[in-house]
Design a protein around this motif. Structure first.
Motif, short mmCIF file in Angstrom:
data_model
loop_
_atom_site.label_atom_id
_atom_site.label_comp_id
_atom_site.label_asym_id
_atom_site.label_seq_id
_atom_site.Cartn_x
_atom_site.Cartn_y
_atom_site.Cartn_z
N LEU A 127 11.18 35.76 29.27
CA LEU A 127 12.36 35.84 28.20
C LEU A 127 12.32 34.97 26.99
O LEU A 127 13.16 35.54 25.55
N VAL A 128 11.24 34.07 27.23
CA VAL A 128 11.18 33.40 25.34
C VAL A 128 10.28 34.27 24.41
O VAL A 128 11.14 33.96 23.32
N GLU A 129 9.75 35.43 24.86
CA GLU A 129 9.44 36.44 24.31
C GLU A 129 10.70 37.70 23.56
O GLU A 129 10.60 38.11 22.36
N ILE A 130 11.54 37.89 24.87
CA ILE A 130 12.53 38.63 23.94
C ILE A 130 13.46 37.40 23.16
O ILE A 130 14.22 38.18 21.65
N VAL A 131 14.03 36.79 23.13
CA VAL A 131 15.09 35.53 22.22
C VAL A 131 14.00 35.61 20.67
O VAL A 131 14.82 34.73 20.08
N THR A 132 12.63 34.78 21.42
CA THR A 132 12.60 34.48 20.05
C THR A 132 11.57 35.56 19.20
O THR A 132 11.50 35.86 18.03
N LYS A 133 11.54 36.75 19.89
CA LYS A 133 11.17 38.27 19.19
C LYS A 133 9.49 37.58 18.91
O LYS A 133 8.86 38.67 17.75
N MET A 134 8.76 36.95 19.65
CA MET A 134 7.62 37.43 19.61
C MET A 134 6.64 36.82 20.69
O MET A 134 7.17 36.44 21.75
#
Length: 459
Positions: free
Chosen positions: A180-187
């Protein structure tokens, strides 16, 4: 040592409480027990300043433990991941009560469309069973593969579900939140962790999910692996057994009886004896209880209530070969719920920020409304996996103490008995990490040190 760590150390030294530090050093040295040359480190912060640090033993051959030493801390890393998520909530990139599937459409598969971040972080989402997705110890090293597996997984109720209010997600949790972190931060997760949390705190070189190649040889090893190179160690992996409860030596028993918490522990044990006697299940004569590892541990964990079916479902992937978390390949993998690597200094810094309500050296990483939510218990009943009342917050459990009022405290412990916590009512944070070959169920060091810190520092 990097320039960042030198600056941090210089700043921290100005507020060291020499008397407290000396006392904690003595305690940590005594708690090496019979396990030398293994050791560990602890760090204490209060009101945003480091007030004590101590270390003992060897982290690797010819490498002494220091507060900056890196170690794998198992689920203690969940608190780091949770802190990152709370920063993102404060920045309105995430919300606790928005279904995860609104950010991550693939996550809606198999009935998960309405599961929220709040449910996952308080272990109430029925996403705890690693056994339900058929991933073995090799598959869990593949970050992309595991993200897809958890997006597609079904919910699983724990055994005897009606008896529990939560089911600790020992492994699944990390792939859900990390994805989820990767999706919302695009990192990538490592970049998001650095950008949003560890760089602002000045600890980017000492806190990881997936250790950089040039740092792997700086991570503490188990003492039993000191004399074995990577090739030789790999040949022993299939023979490696989980840590077991060793008989207490005379030295160990003597140490326990001279700890600051000894009198409290004996009083608590007596009360437990009297409670059992009052229930009519034990009519024996009760003497002053001896302080043993099992007896002290029993004040914090009631293993008679351990549901082995749920415990194994949460912690043991498919396949016969267990995960060797100390292996180079595993240290470099991204398993955010289980293979967090950090120093005691880094962990204590994260919790110092939390102890100060989300503010660190003038930077507001977590806003007041978010902090109030993350620090409020969501669960008061029994957990299906952990044999103790956990009082889950959003990403944290209660601060375990039987000798002090710690209602405001929270943190996270690891499988090996490492721990990091904060108590905002005291503006206090603490981290203890080590390379003792133990588990949280057969070792009492974290409890002894926690009780000592709470007793030695006035509320």
């Amino acid at each position: 040592m990097t320039e960042t760590m030198n600056k941090t150390d210089k700043h921290d030294d100005t507020q060291i409480n020499t008397t407290l530090q000396q006392r904690l050093q003595q305690l940590l040295t005594s708690l090496q027990l019979d396990d030398a040359p293994a050791g560990g480190a602890l760090v204490v912060y209060q009101a945003g300043e480091c007030i004590a640090r101590a270390s003992v033993g060897l982290a690797r051959p010819e490498m002494a433990w220091q507060p900056q030493t890196l170690a794998i801390n198992f689920s203690t890393g969940k608190g780091v991941l949770a802190a990152l998520v709370h920063v993102l909530v404060s920045k309105q990139l995430l919300a606790y009560d928005v279904p995860i599937a609104q950010y991550w459409p693939a996550f809606a598969a198999n009935g998960k469309a309405h599961i929220t971040l709040r449910q996952v972080m308080s272990h109430q989402a029925d996403l705890f069973a690693i056994t339900s997705i058929g991933a073995d110890s090799e598959a869990v090293l593949d970050w992309s593969y595991m993200r897809k597996k958890v997006a597609d997984m079904t919910m699983t109720q724990p055994d005897q579900a009606d008896a529990y209010d939560s089911a600790y997600s020992a492994l699944i949790y990390g792939w859900v939140l990390g994805g989820l972190v990767e999706i919302v931060t695009k990192m990538p997760l490592a970049q998001a962790l650095s950008h949003y949390l560890t760089t602002p705190l000045g600890i980017a070189d000492s806190c990881y999910f997936g250790v950089p190649d040039d740092k792997v040889d700086l991570v503490a090893k188990l003492a039993k692996d000191f004399d074995a190179d990577e090739t030789a160690t790999s040949k022993l992996r299939q023979k490696r057994q989980k840590p077991t409860l060793k008989p207490d030596s005379a030295n160990t028993l003597s140490v326990y009886n001279h700890l600051p918490s000894a009198a409290c522990w004996q009083q608590q044990a007596l009360q437990m004896q009297r409670s059992v006697a009052a229930s009519g299940t034990d009519k024996g004569h009760h003497r002053q209880p001896a302080l043993t590892t099992a007896g002290i541990s029993g004040l914090y964990f009631d293993t008679s209530h351990l549901n082995l079916k749920n415990y194994k479902s949460a912690l043991i992937p498919a396949g016969k070969q267990p995960i060797d978390y100390y292996q180079r390949q595993t240290l470099q993998a991204v398993i955010p719920a289980a293979n967090g690597v950090a120093s005691a200094q880094a962990l204590a810094t994260i919790y110092a920020m939390l102890a100060n309500g989300g503010v660190w050296q003038g930077q507001k990483l977590i806003d007041r409304a978010t902090f109030e939510q993350l620090s409020t218990p969501e669960v008061t009943g029994l957990d299906a996996v952990m044999p103790a009342p956990m009082y889950w917050r959003l990403g944290y459990h209660r601060l375990f103490s039987v000798c002090a009022d710690t209602a405001a405290g929270f943190g996270h412990m690891g499988y090996n008995g490492s721990v990091a916590w904060c108590d905002p009512s005291r503006q206090l944070s603490f981290a203890f990490i080590h390379n003792f070959d133990t588990t949280m169920l057969n070792d009492v060091r974290q409890f002894a040190l926690t009780e000592a810190v709470l007793a030695l520092i006035a509320p």
